[in-house]
Write an enzyme that holds these catalytic residues in place. Structure first.
Site, PDB file in Angstrom:
ATOM      1  N   ASP A 157      10.099   3.894  -1.807  1.00  5.67           N
ATOM      2  CA  ASP A 157       8.887   3.076  -1.740  1.00  5.67           C
ATOM      3  C   ASP A 157       9.097   1.707  -2.407  1.00  5.67           C
ATOM      4  O   ASP A 157      10.194   1.405  -2.878  1.00  5.67           O
ATOM      5  CB  ASP A 157       7.752   3.880  -2.412  1.00  5.67           C
ATOM      6  N   GLU A 190       8.798  -0.088   2.666  1.00  2.96           N
ATOM      7  CA  GLU A 190       8.307  -1.312   1.993  1.00  2.96           C
ATOM      8  C   GLU A 190       7.216  -1.981   2.812  1.00  2.96           C
ATOM      9  O   GLU A 190       6.931  -3.146   2.626  1.00  2.96           O
ATOM     10  CB  GLU A 190       9.433  -2.225   1.544  1.00  2.96           C
ATOM     11  N   TRP A 191       6.595  -1.146   3.681  1.00  4.34           N
ATOM     12  CA  TRP A 191       5.338  -1.496   4.359  1.00  4.34           C
ATOM     13  C   TRP A 191       5.468  -2.650   5.351  1.00  4.34           C
ATOM     14  O   TRP A 191       4.475  -3.260   5.751  1.00  4.34           O
ATOM     15  CB  TRP A 191       4.239  -1.814   3.324  1.00  4.34           C
ATOM     16  N   GLY A 192       6.711  -3.008   5.696  1.00  4.16           N
ATOM     17  CA  GLY A 192       6.896  -4.095   6.661  1.00  4.16           C
ATOM     18  C   GLY A 192       6.767  -5.474   6.047  1.00  4.16           C
ATOM     19  O   GLY A 192       6.838  -6.482   6.757  1.00  4.16           O
ATOM     20  N   ASP A 193       6.602  -5.541   4.721  1.00  3.58           N
ATOM     21  CA  ASP A 193       6.372  -6.838   4.077  1.00  3.58           C
ATOM     22  C   ASP A 193       7.551  -7.793   4.211  1.00  3.58           C
ATOM     23  O   ASP A 193       7.383  -9.004   4.248  1.00  3.58           O
ATOM     24  CB  ASP A 193       6.085  -6.657   2.575  1.00  3.58           C
ATOM     25  N   ASN A 194       8.752  -7.247   4.227  1.00  2.00           N
ATOM     26  CA  ASN A 194       9.956  -8.089   4.264  1.00  2.00           C
ATOM     27  C   ASN A 194      10.760  -7.869   5.549  1.00  2.00           C
ATOM     28  O   ASN A 194      11.980  -7.974   5.557  1.00  2.00           O
ATOM     29  CB  ASN A 194      10.834  -7.799   3.044  1.00  2.00           C
ATOM     30  N   ASP A 212      -0.346   1.609   4.440  1.00  2.00           N
ATOM     31  CA  ASP A 212      -0.636   3.022   4.678  1.00  2.00           C
ATOM     32  C   ASP A 212      -1.636   3.252   5.816  1.00  2.00           C
ATOM     33  O   ASP A 212      -2.563   2.484   6.022  1.00  2.00           O
ATOM     34  CB  ASP A 212      -1.202   3.663   3.401  1.00  2.00           C
TER      35      ASP A 212
END
Ligand code: GLA
Length: 411
Positions: A157, A190-194, A212
């Site tokens: 995560d 990493e939630w697609g942030d990077n 999420d």
């Protein structure tokens, strides 16, 4: 001689911060562990940090006895909350002795004895999202810990990661796992942030592409604390429908653990499941198996839809058309087959009247085409599990709000 010393110095590098160890580093993920999207169960959506040995064992038992395992679900992944709040004096992670009184190895052995695989969770930051010890600075030590335990899957995560870059942090952990030597699927979260889809292929086997999931059809749930939202399943699909060319065998776009069997009705659950299969997403159930209705079980184990998800071409589908709330999603499959899903995104019932001959479906990213003027396809309805005519005739049907009709087209 100088050259030899230099080569040796470069290949044996001191890794990690403050671990006081020197390792021979091996780079790159374990290849070939996820040639089709991984399937399994994860504790987070229903249980949060309230997890224990009994839950894992009961879930494993039902995974086998219910037919979930036979349908392909084989990973049991414990998410956040499996550890104590501090590491031990050697810096090792400690499975919570209250939740896991016989240790984690006993739990893993039990899961393995059922013919299933086992996964754990941690975080690239200093602490996990729920405040347990994160892996930052302990990458190689934790990788050895997981290898020794014999886990098969690691979800990693992205909380409490101020000052580090995602690509580097995930690459470090990927190399650490490889170096530890036990093949472990590496699941980036990493939630697609990077934009992990741009750099994640050599690093991991799957990567989350959004924040999420939330158990609703198309809503945004704004959390009261902090500046973040969770997303209804169609929000996630819509958000990431255009990065399909980055997904494929062993490097999947992960649309998040499913909410099937949680708070939506069966119609919406059916649509949710269909869309995850159309997207070639990992299929990770997030419900309580011990309270699973027979409808939920039937949705999660729909063999025809699972075959769409697990198709060996491994292509994420795309939105072919949208008109007045009625959407058509398509996915090229192996052997010239296609999956076509009609989705009623609106709040009112609709009539479908689809004249195949007026359409040529082109997949520009992967170079597939279905031309209904030159090729006739047989239709199979994947929820009714029966033949549904062919593409010579218009496809006509009524479709309720938030419902789907999923077809396999066979030339
Ligand atoms: C993040 C992840 C979730 C879950 C929680 C655990 O929010 O995106 O999937 O792992 O952390 O704290």
């Amino acid at each position: 001689m100088k050259k030899i010393i230099l080569v040796f110095a470069l290949s044996v590098v001191s890794l990690g911060f403050g671990q006081g160890n020197t390792h021979t580093q091996v780079a790159g993920k374990f290849e070939g562990l996820a040639m089709t999207p991984p399937m399994g169960w994860n504790s987070w959506n229903t249980f949060g940090t309230s997890i224990d040995e009994k839950l894992v064992k009961e879930t494993a038992d039902i995974m086998v006895s219910s037919g979930m395992a036979a349908a392909g679900y084989n990973y049991i992944v414990l998410d956040d909350g499996w550890m104590t709040r501090e590491r031990d004096i050697n810096g090792d992670l400690i499975p919570d002795p209250v939740k896991f009184p016989n240790g984690m190895k006993a739990v893993i052995d039990y899961v393995h004895s059922k013919g299933l695989k086992f996964g754990l969770y941690n975080c690239a930051g200093t602490q996990t999202c729920a405040g347990y010890p994160g892996t930052r600075g302990y990458e190689y030590q934790d990788a050895r810990f997981y290898a020794k335990l014999g886990i098969d899957f690691l979800k990693y995560d992205w909380c409490n990661t101020q000052g580090i870059t995602a690509k580097e942090a995930y690459t470090t952990m990927s190399n650490a796992l490889k170096t530890a030597g036990k093949p472990i699927i590496f699941s980036l979260c990493e939630w697609g942030d990077n934009k992990p889809w741009e750099w994640g292929k050599p690093v991991g086997n799957l990567w989350r592409i959004s924040g999420d999931i939330y158990p609703c059809f198309d809503c945004e749930y704004k959390h009261e604390e902090g500046n973040w939202s969770s997303w209804g399943f169609m929000k996630i699909v819509e958000m990431r429908k255009d990065i399909r060319k980055y997904s494929g065998p062993d490097h999947w776009n992960d649309f998040d653990m499913m909410e099937v069997g949680n708070e939506m009705n069966d119609t919406e659950d059916k649509s949710h499941f269909s869309m995850w299969c159309m997207m070639a997403s990992p299929l990770v159930a997030g419900n309580d198996f011990r309270k699973m209705s027979k409808e939920t079980l039937a949705i999660l184990t729909n063999k025809e839809l699972i075959a769409v998800d697990q198709d060996k071409l491994g292509i994420q589908g795309f939105k072919y058309s949208a008109e007045d709330g009625l959407e058509v999603w398509v996915k090229p499959l192996s052997d010239g087959n296609w999956a076509v899903t009609f989705l009623n995104r609106s709040e009112v019932a609709k009539k479908i009247n689809f004249d195949w001959k007026k359409h040529t479906i082109k997949d520009a990213d992967f170079g597939y085409e279905a031309n209904f003027s030159t090729t006739i396809f047989k239709l199979k309805d994947l929820w009714k599990n029966k033949e549904a005519g062919n593409t010579k005739k218009n496809f006509t049907a009524d479709i309720a709000p938030h419902d789907v009709i999923a077809l396999r087209l066979i030339p």
